[in-house]
Design a protein around this motif. Structure first.
Motif, mmCIF file in Angstrom:
data_model
loop_
_atom_site.group_PDB
_atom_site.id
_atom_site.type_symbol
_atom_site.label_atom_id
_atom_site.label_comp_id
_atom_site.label_asym_id
_atom_site.label_seq_id
_atom_site.Cartn_x
_atom_site.Cartn_y
_atom_site.Cartn_z
ATOM 1 N N GLY A 45 0.825 -1.184 0.000
ATOM 2 C CA GLY A 45 0.000 0.000 0.000
ATOM 3 C C GLY A 45 0.861 1.236 0.000
ATOM 4 N N THR A 46 2.118 1.065 -0.366
ATOM 5 C CA THR A 46 3.035 2.193 -0.353
ATOM 6 C C THR A 46 2.855 3.030 -1.597
ATOM 7 O OG1 THR A 46 4.746 0.896 -1.441
ATOM 8 C CG2 THR A 46 4.746 0.871 0.968
ATOM 9 N N THR A 47 3.291 4.264 -1.487
ATOM 10 C CA THR A 47 3.193 5.148 -2.648
ATOM 11 C C THR A 47 4.407 4.993 -3.545
ATOM 12 O OG1 THR A 47 4.181 6.910 -1.334
ATOM 13 C CG2 THR A 47 1.779 6.859 -1.462
ATOM 14 N N SER A 48 5.530 4.499 -3.017
ATOM 15 C CA SER A 48 6.724 4.264 -3.816
ATOM 16 C C SER A 48 6.840 2.774 -4.098
ATOM 17 C CB SER A 48 7.962 4.766 -3.065
ATOM 18 O OG SER A 48 9.107 4.498 -3.814
ATOM 19 N N GLU A 49 6.483 2.360 -5.300
ATOM 20 C CA GLU A 49 6.448 0.947 -5.626
ATOM 21 C C GLU A 49 7.844 0.436 -5.928
ATOM 22 O OE1 GLU A 49 4.682 3.221 -7.434
ATOM 23 O OE2 GLU A 49 2.761 3.002 -6.428
ATOM 24 N N PRO A 50 8.157 -0.804 -5.495
ATOM 25 C CA PRO A 50 9.429 -1.415 -5.876
ATOM 26 C C PRO A 50 9.416 -1.770 -7.354
ATOM 27 C CG PRO A 50 8.072 -2.960 -4.636
ATOM 28 C CD PRO A 50 7.356 -1.642 -4.614
ATOM 29 N N ALA A 51 10.599 -2.073 -7.892
ATOM 30 C CA ALA A 51 10.710 -2.353 -9.328
ATOM 31 C C ALA A 51 9.884 -3.563 -9.741
ATOM 32 C CB ALA A 51 12.172 -2.562 -9.707
ATOM 33 N N TRP A 52 9.738 -4.559 -8.836
ATOM 34 C CA TRP A 52 8.986 -5.753 -9.217
ATOM 35 C C TRP A 52 7.508 -5.460 -9.424
ATOM 36 C CZ3 TRP A 52 5.216 -6.944 -5.774
ATOM 37 C CH2 TRP A 52 5.409 -6.594 -4.435
ATOM 38 N N TRP A 53 7.051 -4.277 -9.027
ATOM 39 C CA TRP A 53 5.650 -3.934 -9.282
ATOM 40 C C TRP A 53 5.374 -3.777 -10.766
ATOM 41 C CZ3 TRP A 53 1.126 -2.257 -6.397
ATOM 42 C CH2 TRP A 53 1.118 -2.790 -5.113
ATOM 43 N N TRP A 54 6.414 -3.736 -11.573
ATOM 44 C CA TRP A 54 6.221 -3.717 -13.012
ATOM 45 C C TRP A 54 5.690 -5.048 -13.520
ATOM 46 C CZ3 TRP A 54 6.503 -0.408 -17.171
ATOM 47 C CH2 TRP A 54 6.801 0.915 -16.849
ATOM 48 N N THR A 55 5.664 -6.071 -12.671
ATOM 49 C CA THR A 55 5.073 -7.358 -13.057
ATOM 50 C C THR A 55 3.686 -7.531 -12.441
ATOM 51 O OG1 THR A 55 6.038 -8.550 -11.183
ATOM 52 C CG2 THR A 55 7.344 -8.427 -13.222
ATOM 53 N N MET A 56 3.123 -6.465 -11.890
ATOM 54 C CA MET A 56 1.822 -6.533 -11.222
ATOM 55 C C MET A 56 0.807 -5.652 -11.941
ATOM 56 S SD MET A 56 2.601 -8.537 -8.719
ATOM 57 C CE MET A 56 1.344 -8.449 -7.470
ATOM 58 N N VAL A 78 -4.556 -1.958 -9.119
ATOM 59 C CA VAL A 78 -5.770 -1.141 -9.173
ATOM 60 C C VAL A 78 -5.936 -0.448 -7.823
ATOM 61 C CG1 VAL A 78 -8.279 -1.150 -9.433
ATOM 62 C CG2 VAL A 78 -6.882 -2.701 -10.806
ATOM 63 N N ASP A 79 -6.040 0.880 -7.843
ATOM 64 C CA ASP A 79 -6.348 1.631 -6.634
ATOM 65 C C ASP A 79 -7.859 1.780 -6.550
ATOM 66 O OD1 ASP A 79 -3.889 2.144 -5.389
ATOM 67 O OD2 ASP A 79 -3.423 3.712 -6.844
ATOM 68 N N GLY A 80 -8.449 1.156 -5.540
ATOM 69 C CA GLY A 80 -9.890 1.200 -5.379
ATOM 70 C C GLY A 80 -10.276 1.912 -4.104
ATOM 71 N N PRO A 81 -11.571 2.019 -3.842
ATOM 72 C CA PRO A 81 -12.037 2.733 -2.649
ATOM 73 C C PRO A 81 -11.622 2.051 -1.342
ATOM 74 C CG PRO A 81 -13.867 1.673 -3.790
ATOM 75 C CD PRO A 81 -12.670 1.532 -4.672
ATOM 76 N N TRP A 82 -11.315 0.731 -1.391
ATOM 77 C CA TRP A 82 -10.934 0.012 -0.170
ATOM 78 C C TRP A 82 -9.428 -0.207 -0.087
ATOM 79 C CZ3 TRP A 82 -15.150 -1.456 -3.164
ATOM 80 C CH2 TRP A 82 -16.388 -1.175 -2.580
ATOM 81 N N GLY A 83 -8.681 0.416 -0.968
ATOM 82 C CA GLY A 83 -7.230 0.270 -0.934
ATOM 83 C C GLY A 83 -6.692 -0.240 -2.261
ATOM 84 N N ARG A 84 -5.435 -0.545 -2.240
ATOM 85 C CA ARG A 84 -4.739 -0.984 -3.450
ATOM 86 C C ARG A 84 -4.798 -2.501 -3.577
ATOM 87 N NH1 ARG A 84 0.912 1.579 -4.973
ATOM 88 N NH2 ARG A 84 -0.557 3.057 -5.863
ATOM 89 N N SER A 85 -5.068 -2.949 -4.779
ATOM 90 C CA SER A 85 -5.112 -4.373 -5.078
ATOM 91 C C SER A 85 -4.161 -4.646 -6.231
ATOM 92 C CB SER A 85 -6.540 -4.772 -5.461
ATOM 93 O OG SER A 85 -6.599 -6.118 -5.815
ATOM 94 N N ALA A 86 -3.463 -5.766 -6.157
ATOM 95 C CA ALA A 86 -2.511 -6.105 -7.215
ATOM 96 C C ALA A 86 -2.598 -7.591 -7.528
ATOM 97 C CB ALA A 86 -1.100 -5.740 -6.786
ATOM 98 N N MET A 87 -2.489 -7.908 -8.816
ATOM 99 C CA MET A 87 -2.479 -9.296 -9.254
ATOM 100 C C MET A 87 -1.287 -9.467 -10.188
ATOM 101 S SD MET A 87 -5.551 -11.580 -10.902
ATOM 102 C CE MET A 87 -6.617 -11.259 -9.518
ATOM 103 N N GLY A 88 -0.558 -10.556 -10.003
ATOM 104 C CA GLY A 88 0.662 -10.787 -10.764
ATOM 105 C C GLY A 88 0.418 -11.072 -12.237
ATOM 106 N N LEU A 89 1.399 -10.705 -13.033
ATOM 107 C CA LEU A 89 1.363 -10.933 -14.472
ATOM 108 C C LEU A 89 1.136 -12.406 -14.786
ATOM 109 C CD1 LEU A 89 2.069 -10.223 -17.497
ATOM 110 C CD2 LEU A 89 4.438 -10.569 -16.877
ATOM 111 N N PHE A 90 1.842 -13.298 -14.100
ATOM 112 C CA PHE A 90 1.732 -14.724 -14.415
ATOM 113 C C PHE A 90 0.400 -15.307 -13.952
ATOM 114 C CE2 PHE A 90 6.285 -13.850 -14.365
ATOM 115 C CZ PHE A 90 6.586 -14.208 -15.674
ATOM 116 N N ASP A 91 -0.189 -14.734 -12.903
ATOM 117 C CA ASP A 91 -1.531 -15.152 -12.493
ATOM 118 C C ASP A 91 -2.539 -14.829 -13.596
ATOM 119 O OD1 ASP A 91 -0.514 -15.907 -9.966
ATOM 120 O OD2 ASP A 91 -0.809 -13.888 -9.196
ATOM 121 N N LEU A 92 -2.459 -13.604 -14.103
ATOM 122 C CA LEU A 92 -3.371 -13.184 -15.168
ATOM 123 C C LEU A 92 -3.122 -13.968 -16.446
ATOM 124 C CD1 LEU A 92 -3.204 -9.339 -14.542
ATOM 125 C CD2 LEU A 92 -5.084 -10.881 -13.968
ATOM 126 N N LEU A 93 -1.834 -14.240 -16.730
ATOM 127 C CA LEU A 93 -1.479 -15.020 -17.910
ATOM 128 C C LEU A 93 -2.110 -16.412 -17.831
ATOM 129 C CD1 LEU A 93 1.991 -15.096 -19.547
ATOM 130 C CD2 LEU A 93 0.834 -17.233 -19.083
#
Length: 197
Positions: free
Chosen positions: A94-105, A108-123
């Motif tokens: 939930g940080t504002t400064s994302e690490p480099a690996w967030w480029w694989t995520m 989505v910033d939603g009303p209940w917070g930040r949600s992330a799903m991995g590239l390979f999960d979506l693939l």
């Protein structure tokens, strides 16, 4: 992501490979340079996941066993990654400064917070859908493993106090539930038919 293979069923291998490689280059470059471009960084993740899912779904033979092996191996790798990862980078964050690996995520910033799903999960969600499409199982059967898997993962995460969990084992569970449901439906269908008099 599960519906994309149906929309792109007429796309041939070459354009799919080209677009996927361009997305992969953008992801590697953005991560290596440490660029912070959210929400624009979601675009190459989405394109790479859709293209990669389409290609992998076409590469896996249109039978249950090869897909089951792929899901078991990917699930084991996904789980081991979580087990051996250090606590500092785990979870959706939930940080504002994302690490480099967030480029694989896909973030989505939603009303209940930040949600992330991995590239390979979506693939893999796209792979499951493309594989089902190639087996002529119908759109519902193609979307069900991803929807069931994500729902199960969300429930498990909520029950564990919001702990970040690997998604691929839940996608495997969603696929097994879907396959079992289809097998049961096929088994029950002859019993419900009545001969014409």
């Amino acid at each position: 992501f599960g519906a994309a293979p149906w929309a792109l069923r007429r796309v041939s291998w070459r354009p799919a490979v080209a677009v996927t490689l361009i997305a992969a280059a953008a992801l590697v470059g953005g991560g290596a340079l440490g660029l912070r471009l959210y929400p624009w960084s979601d675009l190459p993740v989405a394109v790479g996941a859709v293209g990669g899912g389409l290609l992998l779904g076409r590469a896996v033979p249109a039978k249950r066993a090869p897909l089951a092996v792929l899901l078991v191996v990917a699930g084991a790798l996904d789980t081991s990654q979580l087990l051996f990862a250090s606590g500092s980078g785990a979870g959706t964050g939930g940080t504002t400064s994302e690490p480099a690996w967030w480029w694989t995520m896909f973030v989505v910033d939603g009303p209940w917070g930040r949600s992330a799903m991995g590239l390979f999960d979506l693939l893999l969600i796209g792979t499951l859908a493309e594989h089902a499409r190639r087996r002529s199982l119908g759109l519902v059967a193609a979307l069900a493993p991803g929807l069931i898997g994500v729902t199960l993962a969300d429930l498990a995460s909520a029950l564990s106090g919001g702990m970040g969990l690997p998604l691929i084992p839940f996608l495997l569970g969603g696929w097994l539930i879907t396959e079992g449901w289809m097998a049961a439906a096929r088994h029950l269908a002859p019993a419900t038919r009545r001969p014409a008099s």
